[in-house]
Structures are given as structure tokens and as C-alpha cells.
Write an enzyme that holds these catalytic residues in place. Structure first.
Site, PDB file in Angstrom:
ATOM      1  N   ASP A  33     -43.859  -1.182   4.683  1.00  0.00           N
ATOM      2  CA  ASP A  33     -44.726  -0.188   4.042  1.00  0.00           C
ATOM      3  C   ASP A  33     -45.086   0.870   5.075  1.00  0.00           C
ATOM      4  OD1 ASP A  33     -46.488   1.073   2.165  1.00  0.00           O
ATOM      5  OD2 ASP A  33     -46.793  -0.876   1.220  1.00  0.00           O
ATOM      6  N   TYR A 154     -40.766  11.953 -11.491  1.00  0.00           N
ATOM      7  CA  TYR A 154     -40.921  10.493 -11.532  1.00  0.00           C
ATOM      8  C   TYR A 154     -39.938   9.819 -12.486  1.00  0.00           C
ATOM      9  CZ  TYR A 154     -43.047   5.884 -12.038  1.00  0.00           C
ATOM     10  OH  TYR A 154     -43.258   4.518 -12.087  1.00  0.00           O
ATOM     11  N   LYS A 158     -36.645   7.258 -11.568  1.00  0.00           N
ATOM     12  CA  LYS A 158     -36.470   5.915 -12.114  1.00  0.00           C
ATOM     13  C   LYS A 158     -35.226   5.819 -13.000  1.00  0.00           C
ATOM     14  CE  LYS A 158     -40.082   4.000 -10.203  1.00  0.00           C
ATOM     15  NZ  LYS A 158     -39.938   2.935  -9.186  1.00  0.00           N
TER      16      LYS A 158
END
Length: 266
Positions: A33, A154, A158
Site C-alpha cells: 500500500d 472509474y 474497471k
């Protein structure tokens, strides 16, 4: 048998929940992360992906049993395509040598039911062609028009990721190397990423209009984490290239009962 997992986005949301469930059952987890992880890296950049893969492989001792890619953002900015698509696909490709050394390698990524929403076909095509510069340029053009238009970055990210999983899962590098590769597409998940949007009645109504979830409404991250864990377990021997809509029925609501007739005689 203890397995070594690499989990991206491990510091929050679905990634943090997945990492904790794996650790609780005795598996080893190497988290990636921006901060607060075993490997701190910026997956929005090519160098960050390369460094993350090298560090994770070193920590794993050269062999990784499974990769679960949860890292992602939903902001209406160009960085979203870099993190959500290239930050997943390039990292997975960089980790392939370490996966290949496992007796039972597996990989799963987090897509989204947003992959069904309106998107930029040009951005999707650029991503699938591996042209990050062009994909980012297209995303910047959308983002410059404001958040309402910029949101398309977005679902585009995806959609591209879901298509990449289907395309790559059956290639010699994945299926040919006995590595199941699949995706989970959540509905609305109760995480820090959605907390602000769901904090108001207006926000919830907007979310529910675009993501209708007749089964149990908004879902906890555990519902996604458990599926990701099964997909990357030794029990999954033949599932490949699937985008599983774990979404409370949103996919079935939006697409209806017939998604098979695409190849029927006209």
C-alpha cells in the site's frame, strides 16, 4: 499448509479485511500500500509497480502462492486509470515468476459492478493495448470537464481490468502455467472509500439508483474478502477468467435474465 499471499491495498477497505482474515487463519501476508504496509509503494507509477514486485518477491523468499489485488481508487481523476488498471496488471505480470514457483499459484483482482456502467471505449482500448500515456491523456480530458464527466474514468478502469482478466486468464502465461486468474466485482461496499457518499440520504439514493442491491443492500468488506480468499485457495482448480458479480443482485437487476443469447442465430 501455510500459504504466502501478496495483498495490495492492504492498509484499508477490502484489502485490509482480506489480509486480516488470511493472517487469522495462519497464512503469511505481504501487504502492499502507499503507507502502513509491509511494502510501501505507489502503484500509480511504473517504477512503483516494479519496486513493489521486487520487494514483495524478496520478502517472500522468491516464491509467492497467491496475489490478491485490491488496491484501487474511485476519484474522477486521471490517476484512477493508472492505479486501477496498470497498477494491477503490471504488478501481476511482474509477480508471475514468483507465482510460477508455487505448487498451487493463484491470482484474483477486485473489479467492480461499475464495469457495467457507461465508460470511455477509447480509454478502455488504450489500456488494453498497454498504452498508459494515451489512457491517461484521455482520462485527463474527461477529468478536466468536471467530476460528473470525470467519473467515467472509474468504470473505464474497471471495464478494462475485467476484460484483461478474461483475455489473459486463458493464455499460456496464466492457464498454461496452471494459475487460475479471476476477478470479483463488488456492489456498494461499506469501506472508507464509500463512507462519505453514503453518509447522506441524497448520497445513498444516488448510489442505490446506479447500484441496485435487492439482496441485503450494502455489503461489508468481508463478503468480498471471503470470495477472494476462496478464488486464491487450492480448492479452486478450474475457475478461470470469471468476473464474479458479488453485488447483492445489481448485475442481475441491470442486465436482466439473458446474457447468453449473444451467440444465438439471428
Amino acid at each position: 499448509m501455510t500459504r504466502t499471499y501478496v495483498v495490495t491495498g492492504s492498509a484499508s477497505g477490502i484489502g485490509a479485511t482480506t489480509a486480516q482474515l488470511l493472517r487469522d487463519r495462519g497464512d503469511r501476508v505481504i501487504g502492499i500500500d502507499l503507507k502502513g504496509a509491509d511494502v510501501e509503494a505507489d502503484l500509480s507509477t511504473p517504477q512503483g509497480r516494479t519496486d513493489a514486485a521486487a520487494a514483495a518477491t524478496e520478502l517472500a523468499g522468491g516464491t509467492i502462492d497467491a496475489v490478491i489485488a485490491c488496491a484501487g481508487i474511485s476519484a474522477p481523476i486521471a490517476k484512477t486509470i493508472s492505479v486501477n488498471y496498470f497498477g494491477v496488471t503490471e504488478l501481476l505480470e511482474a509477480l508471475l515468476p514468483a507465482l510460477a514457483k508455487s505448487d498451487a499459484p493463484r491470482a484474483a483482482v477486485v473489479s467492480s459492478m461499475a464495469s457495467l456502467q457507461p465508460n470511455s471505449p477509447e480509454m478502455v482500448d488504450a489500456a488494453l493495448a498497454g498504452d498508459e500515456a494515451k489512457a491517461v491523456e484521455i482520462a485527463e480530458g474527461l477529468a478536466a470537464q468536471g467530476p460528473e464527466v470525470g467519473y467515467a474514468v472509474y468504470p473505464s478502469s474497471k471495464r478494462a481490468l475485467a476484460r484483461w482478466v478474461r483475455r489473459e486468464s486463458i493464455t499460456p502465461a496464466w492457464a498454461g502455467a496452471h494459475i487460475p486468474l479471476n476477478a470479483v466485482a463488488p456492489g456498494t461496499v461499506l469501506t472508507p472509500m464509500t463512507a462519505q457518499l453514503l453518509a447522506t440520504a441524497e448520497g445513498r439514493a444516488m448510489v442505490d439508483a446506479s447500484v441496485p442491491m435487492p439482496l441485503n443492500s450494502h455489503q461489508p468488506p468481508e463478503s468480498i474478502a471471503q470470495l477472494l480468499i476462496w478464488l486464491t485457495s487450492v480448492q479452486n482448480t478450474h475457475m478461470a477468467g470469471q468476473v464474479i458479480y458479488d453485488d447483492g443482485g445489481a448485475d442481475a437487476t441491470l442486465r436482466g435474465d439473458d446474457i447468453w443469447s449473444w451467440n444465438d442465430p439471428r
